[in-house]
Design a protein around this motif. Structure first.
Motif, PDB file in Angstrom:
ATOM      1  N   GLN A 133      44.810  48.146  47.655  1.00  0.00           N
ATOM      2  CA  GLN A 133      45.578  46.911  47.476  1.00  0.00           C
ATOM      3  C   GLN A 133      45.357  45.969  48.645  1.00  0.00           C
ATOM      4  O   GLN A 133      44.829  46.351  49.673  1.00  0.00           O
ATOM      5  CB  GLN A 133      47.067  47.234  47.373  1.00  0.00           C
ATOM      6  N   THR A 137      39.281  42.375  49.568  1.00  0.00           N
ATOM      7  CA  THR A 137      38.644  42.949  48.382  1.00  0.00           C
ATOM      8  C   THR A 137      37.375  43.724  48.724  1.00  0.00           C
ATOM      9  O   THR A 137      37.004  44.641  47.987  1.00  0.00           O
ATOM     10  CB  THR A 137      38.340  41.853  47.344  1.00  0.00           C
ATOM     11  N   GLU A 138      36.718  43.373  49.816  1.00  0.00           N
ATOM     12  CA  GLU A 138      35.533  44.136  50.224  1.00  0.00           C
ATOM     13  C   GLU A 138      35.932  45.553  50.650  1.00  0.00           C
ATOM     14  O   GLU A 138      35.273  46.525  50.291  1.00  0.00           O
ATOM     15  CB  GLU A 138      34.790  43.418  51.342  1.00  0.00           C
ATOM     16  N   ALA A 140      38.634  47.139  49.674  1.00  0.00           N
ATOM     17  CA  ALA A 140      39.053  47.825  48.447  1.00  0.00           C
ATOM     18  C   ALA A 140      37.837  48.305  47.655  1.00  0.00           C
ATOM     19  O   ALA A 140      37.845  49.408  47.101  1.00  0.00           O
ATOM     20  CB  ALA A 140      39.921  46.906  47.597  1.00  0.00           C
TER      21      ALA A 140
END
Length: 164
Positions: A133, A137-138, A140
Motif C-alpha cells: 500500500q 508504486t515502484e 509496491a
C-alpha cells in the motif's frame, strides 16, 4: 426493528466436510492458542447407520467461532473461500504454515495453502499489505514481484524487495 447492519445475530463460518468434522476441529484446536471445543452434536438414536456419529461440531479458534458439519461428499472446498491468518513475525508465519500443511496439505502461491482437509488458508505477515500500500508504486511493484515468486511468504525477502 433494528437498523440494517445492527443485527445482534451470531455469525460464524460453517465448514462442510464429508465425515472429518471432528478430526478437523481437533486439528485446528491443536494449532491455535486459546481455542476450545464448544459442543459436539451427534446423530440421534434412530438415525440408522449414522446413529452416534458426529453431525456438527462447534468450536472456537482464538476467539473466532466455527461450525464443522459432516454433510457428506456432495460439496468440496475451493479457493473461492479461504481463512486468513495475520502474523506479526516470520516465526508465526512458519508455525502456522507448517502446522496447517502437515499431514498432506498443499502449498500454493503468495501465502496460500490447502490443509489436509482441503480448506484454503492464507498465512499473511502483517508487513505484506503495508508494503503493498501507499504512494510508492515502484516499491509496491517490487514487493508484488517478490511475493509472486513465493509460496510461504519470507518477510526478509519482501522487505529487501521494498528497499530495492
Amino acid at each position: 426493528m433494528p437498523a440494517r447492519g445492527a443485527s445482534k445475530c451470531k455469525r460464524s463460518p460453517c465448514l462442510w466436510f464429508d465425515d472429518q468434522a471432528e478430526e478437523a476441529m481437533n486439528h485446528y484446536i491443536s494449532i491455535f492458542k486459546n481455542s476450545k471445543v464448544l459442543s459436539v452434536m451427534r446423530w440421534p438414536k434412530g438415525s440408522g447407520d449414522n446413529e452416534g456419529k458426529v453431525l456438527v461440531t462447534y468450536f472456537e479458534l482464538d476467539g473466532v467461532q466455527f461450525q464443522a458439519l459432516n454433510g457428506g461428499p456432495q460439496f468440496k472446498f475451493t479457493e473461492a473461500v479461504s481463512l486468513s491468518i495475520d502474523c506479526k513475525t516470520q516465526e508465526e508465519v512458519d508455525y502456522f504454515w507448517d502446522r496447517l500443511i502437515e499431514g498432506g496439505g498443499e502449498p500454493s502461491q503468495c501465502s496460500w495453502l490447502k490443509d489436509k482437509f482441503g480448506v484454503s488458508w492464507q498465512v499473511v505477515p502483517e508487513q505484506l499489505p503495508k508494503l503493498l500500500q501507499g504512494p510508492d508504486t515502484e516499491k509496491a511493484g517490487r514487493v508484488m514481484q517478490a511475493m509472486m515468486q513465493m509460496t510461504k511468504i519470507d518477510i526478509a525477502k519482501i522487505e529487501e524487495a521494498a528497499r530495492g
